[in-house]
Design an enzyme around this catalytic site. Structure first.
Site, PDB file in Angstrom:
ATOM      1  N   ASP A 109       0.770  -1.209  -0.086  1.00  0.00           N
ATOM      2  CA  ASP A 109      -0.057   0.042   0.035  1.00  0.00           C
ATOM      3  C   ASP A 109       0.935   1.108  -0.073  1.00  0.00           C
ATOM      4  OD1 ASP A 109       0.867  -0.589   2.536  1.00  0.00           O
ATOM      5  OD2 ASP A 109      -0.893  -0.091   3.486  1.00  0.00           O
ATOM      6  N   ASP A 133       0.334  -9.656   3.810  1.00  0.00           N
ATOM      7  CA  ASP A 133      -0.880  -9.246   4.421  1.00  0.00           C
ATOM      8  C   ASP A 133      -2.072  -9.686   3.664  1.00  0.00           C
ATOM      9  OD1 ASP A 133       0.855  -8.440   6.308  1.00  0.00           O
ATOM     10  OD2 ASP A 133       0.711  -6.257   6.086  1.00  0.00           O
ATOM     11  N   ARG A 168      -1.080 -27.853  27.077  1.00  0.00           N
ATOM     12  CA  ARG A 168      -0.971 -26.591  27.222  1.00  0.00           C
ATOM     13  C   ARG A 168      -1.909 -25.746  26.211  1.00  0.00           C
ATOM     14  NH1 ARG A 168       5.690 -26.157  27.518  1.00  0.00           N
ATOM     15  NH2 ARG A 168       5.804 -26.076  29.622  1.00  0.00           N
ATOM     16  N   MET A 175       1.752 -12.236  11.485  1.00  0.00           N
ATOM     17  CA  MET A 175       1.725 -10.641  11.028  1.00  0.00           C
ATOM     18  C   MET A 175       0.290 -10.389  10.292  1.00  0.00           C
ATOM     19  SD  MET A 175       5.234  -9.751   9.401  1.00  0.00           S
ATOM     20  CE  MET A 175       6.687  -9.449  10.727  1.00  0.00           C
ATOM     21  N   GLU A 227      -1.621 -10.143  14.580  1.00  0.00           N
ATOM     22  CA  GLU A 227      -0.754  -8.846  15.586  1.00  0.00           C
ATOM     23  C   GLU A 227      -1.771  -7.896  15.540  1.00  0.00           C
ATOM     24  OE1 GLU A 227       2.394  -7.510  13.282  1.00  0.00           O
ATOM     25  OE2 GLU A 227       1.228  -7.068  11.553  1.00  0.00           O
ATOM     26  N   ARG A 271       1.536 -20.541  26.746  1.00  0.00           N
ATOM     27  CA  ARG A 271       2.797 -20.417  26.276  1.00  0.00           C
ATOM     28  C   ARG A 271       2.411 -19.427  24.788  1.00  0.00           C
ATOM     29  NH1 ARG A 271       4.449 -21.617  30.371  1.00  0.00           N
ATOM     30  NH2 ARG A 271       6.308 -22.979  30.908  1.00  0.00           N
ATOM     31  N   GLN A 279       7.693 -15.039   8.598  1.00  0.00           N
ATOM     32  CA  GLN A 279       6.633 -15.332   7.811  1.00  0.00           C
ATOM     33  C   GLN A 279       7.021 -14.456   6.439  1.00  0.00           C
ATOM     34  OE1 GLN A 279       2.786 -14.365  10.411  1.00  0.00           O
ATOM     35  NE2 GLN A 279       4.358 -13.507  11.311  1.00  0.00           N
TER      36      GLN A 279
HETATM   37  O1  F6P Z   1       3.191  -5.386   5.777  1.00  0.00           O
HETATM   38  C1  F6P Z   1       4.017  -6.291   5.964  1.00  0.00           C
HETATM   39  C2  F6P Z   1       4.366  -6.534   7.212  1.00  0.00           C
HETATM   40  O2  F6P Z   1       5.128  -7.912   7.326  1.00  0.00           O
HETATM   41  C3  F6P Z   1       3.356  -6.556   8.355  1.00  0.00           C
HETATM   42  O3  F6P Z   1       2.568  -7.705   8.239  1.00  0.00           O
HETATM   43  C4  F6P Z   1       3.954  -6.329   9.536  1.00  0.00           C
HETATM   44  O4  F6P Z   1       3.109  -5.745  10.572  1.00  0.00           O
HETATM   45  C5  F6P Z   1       5.107  -5.205   8.978  1.00  0.00           C
HETATM   46  O5  F6P Z   1       5.150  -5.492   7.535  1.00  0.00           O
HETATM   47  C6  F6P Z   1       6.354  -5.319   9.621  1.00  0.00           C
HETATM   48  O6  F6P Z   1       7.121  -4.404   9.022  1.00  0.00           O
HETATM   49  P1  F6P Z   1       8.814  -4.238   9.352  1.00  0.00           P
HETATM   50  O7  F6P Z   1       9.461  -5.210   8.389  1.00  0.00           O
HETATM   51  O8  F6P Z   1       9.299  -2.685   9.140  1.00  0.00           O
HETATM   52  O9  F6P Z   1       8.946  -4.836  10.866  1.00  0.00           O
END
Ligand code: F6P
Length: 353
Positions: A109, A133, A168, A175, A227, A271, A279
């Site tokens: 984006d 994403d 557990r 992400m 996240e 945990r 990822q």
């Molecule tokens: O947009 C891709 C992404 O991997 C997100 O899922 C994550 O929040 C962000 O980038 C992490 O960014 P950086 O590599 O700057 O830590």
């Protein structure tokens, strides 16, 4: 014909497959000269390019990352190295100096916002949607997403065996920023018992109750949390703020917070594992290699036909292109009537309500 290619924003598996496809299609079909721009828009400001001939793109299809390098803080309209000055005119002057007929911009984006602004200033640009994403508007898939989902599924498979052994509650945090696509598809593929998404704020007590009910049998619970997920009446957990980045917030840590909250409420041990950049690294899945190749070769056709100011997209399973103006600044989140959410509920999974 002389074409530039750049990769902007965070990297992801499949970038090299696109670079290869765009380059080979333009070299083979038009005898074009192709130049790679190093480190996203930074390379167009600091004048750093390299030749992308056949040998430069040979053997890179399955390589993770990007052979061009990338940058997630370089905005030519607010250039961090010049105190936030607008250096877009300098960038366009370099494009003219190189005699580039067009630039293929591969990114998410933030990158598409910049590409759209440059397109309005007259830069002939074609966008290719990249992001693990899967949150770019008007395309049902971006490449990189399938590879990230595969990592999450494998991680959940592994967490399940240790969760079972110890009885557990195991939490995997994915992400995805403000969209829950990775957690939803990864969670389904990895047989998570609880899936928590930003689109569906959860109740800690409801999650605890679900886990508690599983303590006697089967004795363990697997939770996949995005996240960007957050409880009702609470904000997302921000890990850090990067002031020069187009989107300064970096999320992370909600899994650990939830672990703490559940631990207070449960007999079993809890945990949490933050899957993080694992990822985004490594080799693309076969699906992403094919999608990236299709996107790259479609982008080359757009260049040949002079269809600029547009981004390659996948709609109803078919390749098409959409206006950058419609994409820029948008965000595609999981709709609340998504069939996978209905399937999850039908299977007895908890979505945290
Ligand atoms: O947009 C891709 C992404 O991997 C997100 O899922 C994550 O929040 C962000 O980038 C992490 O960014 P950086 O590599 O700057 O830590």
């Amino acid at each position: 014909m002389h074409i530039g290619i750049l990769t902007g924003g965070g990297d992801c598996p499949g970038l090299n497959a696109v670079i290869r496809a765009v380059s080979l299609a333009l070299i083979n079909e038009c005898g074009a000269k192709v130049s790679g721009v190093r480190q996203g828009f930074l390379g167009l400001i600091e004048k750093r390019t390299l030749d992308l001939d056949r040998s430069a793109v040979s053997g890179i299809l399955a390589q993770g990352g990007t052979i061009l390098g990338t940058h997630n803080r370089c905005d030519p309209f607010h250039y961090f190295a010049a105190g936030g000055a607008d250096v877009s005119a300098q960038l366009l002057a370099y494009v003219a100096e190189l005699q580039l007929d067009a630039v293929v911009v591969i990114g998410g984006d933030g990158t598409m916002v910049i590409a759209e602004r440059l397109s309005r200033l007259g830069l002939p640009v074609v966008g290719v949607p990249k992001t693990i994403d899967n949150d770019l508007p008007l395309t049902e898939r971006s490449f990189g997403f399938d590879s990230a989902v595969a990592v999450v599924a494998e991680a959940l498979d592994r967490l399940a065996t240790t969760a079972r052994s110890h009885g557990r509650v195991m939490i995997a945090e994915t992400m995805g920023r403000y969209a829950g696509w990775i957690a939803l598809e990864g969670g389904i593929a990895g047989a998570a018992d609880v899936i928590l998404l930003p689109e569906l704020p959860y109740e800690v007590e409801a999650v605890a109750e679900f886990c508690r009910a599983r303590e006697p049998e089967p004795g363990y619970t697997l939770i996949c949390i995005a996240e960007g997920a957050h409880p009702k009446n609470a904000e997302m957990v921000v890990h850090q703020t990067l002031k020069d980045s187009p989107d300064p917030l970096r999320l992370g840590g909600v899994g650990a917070v939830l672990a703490h909250q559940l631990q207070e409420r449960l007999g079993s041990e809890v945990r949490s594992t933050l899957l993080g950049h694992v990822q985004r690294g490594g080799t693309p899945t076969a699906f992403d290699r094919i999608l990236a190749t299709q996107f790259g070769s479609y982008a080359a056709q757009m260049v040949k036909q002079g269809r600029y100011g547009r981004m390659v997209a996948l709609q109803a399973g078919a390749l098409t292109d959409v206006s950058l103006a419609e994409v820029a600044g948008g965000n595609r989140r999981v709709p609340l009537d998504h069939p996978l959410l209905q399937a999850a509920r039908g299977l007895g999974l908890s979505l945290g309500q």
